[in-house]
Design a protein around this motif. Structure first.
Motif, PDB file in Angstrom:
ATOM      1  N   HIS A  64       0.851  -1.188   0.000  1.00  0.00           N
ATOM      2  CA  HIS A  64       0.000   0.000   0.000  1.00  0.00           C
ATOM      3  C   HIS A  64       0.886   1.237   0.000  1.00  0.00           C
ATOM      4  O   HIS A  64       2.068   1.161   0.356  1.00  0.00           O
ATOM      5  N   VAL A  65       0.308   2.363  -0.381  1.00  0.00           N
ATOM      6  CA  VAL A  65       1.018   3.635  -0.281  1.00  0.00           C
ATOM      7  C   VAL A  65       1.501   3.786   1.154  1.00  0.00           C
ATOM      8  O   VAL A  65       0.768   3.510   2.104  1.00  0.00           O
ATOM      9  N   MET A 121       2.718   7.013  -3.861  1.00  0.00           N
ATOM     10  CA  MET A 121       1.588   7.012  -4.776  1.00  0.00           C
ATOM     11  C   MET A 121       1.299   5.577  -5.204  1.00  0.00           C
ATOM     12  O   MET A 121       2.217   4.767  -5.336  1.00  0.00           O
ATOM     13  N   ALA A 122       0.027   5.287  -5.431  1.00  0.00           N
ATOM     14  CA  ALA A 122      -0.364   3.959  -5.911  1.00  0.00           C
ATOM     15  C   ALA A 122       0.112   3.779  -7.350  1.00  0.00           C
ATOM     16  O   ALA A 122       0.218   4.733  -8.118  1.00  0.00           O
ATOM     17  N   PRO A 150      -3.641   2.077  -3.173  1.00  0.00           N
ATOM     18  CA  PRO A 150      -3.885   3.291  -2.372  1.00  0.00           C
ATOM     19  C   PRO A 150      -4.036   2.915  -0.907  1.00  0.00           C
ATOM     20  O   PRO A 150      -4.436   1.796  -0.580  1.00  0.00           O
TER      21      PRO A 150
END
Length: 151
Positions: A64-65, A121-122, A150
């Protein structure tokens, strides 16, 4: 009836002088040695850096971010750990517009290195490794980090 045999025409029964046979054999041997030397000279010597194997793992799963841990394992051609390396990491998005992220890895056990990177960032990332071995030899490698989600 007796037919004359011409010398040097390869006709059965012809005889060449011993000097000619020895000279031809030496010429053939010299040509063979030169061919081997030329072919050997055309080969690129192996790069010791090619014998370095790097395994990477990025956690947590799924990614994940945010901050992720990067574990690296460096081994030589015999599978022995490579110790004392300095490793600089650079994380880049696969598309433009995002600033890179940087960090250094530290050796946590023989041949095992750990760092963290903050994926801001994703999306898909590439991690570039700039490695300096204890001998001073420098290597560059990269691996993909796909599908950062995200937060």
């Amino acid at each position: 009836m007796h037919m004359p045999v011409e010398r040097g025409q390869g006709v059965i029964g012809s005889r060449r002088p011993a000097r000619f046979v020895i000279r031809a054999a030496l010429g053939n041997a010299l040509a063979s040695v030169l061919a081997v030397l030329i072919l050997a000279g055309c080969q690129t010597p192996p790069n010791p850096g090619d014998a370095v194997t790097i395994e990477s793992e990025v956690t947590p799963h799924p990614l994940h971010v945010g901050v992720s841990t990067i574990d690296l394992k460096l081994t030589d051609a015999a599978g022995d750990p490579i110790t004392g390396a300095r490793i600089h990491l650079e994380g880049l998005m696969t598309h433009s517009g995002m600033s890179p992220v940087f960090n250094e890895a530290r050796e946590v056990s023989p041949g095992r290195y750990q760092s963290s990177l903050e994926f801001k960032m994703a999306g898909d990332w590439v991690v570039l490794l700039q490695i300096t071995l204890r001998s001073g030899q420098k290597l560059e490698r990269q691996f993909d980090v796909k599908g950062v989600l995200p937060s």
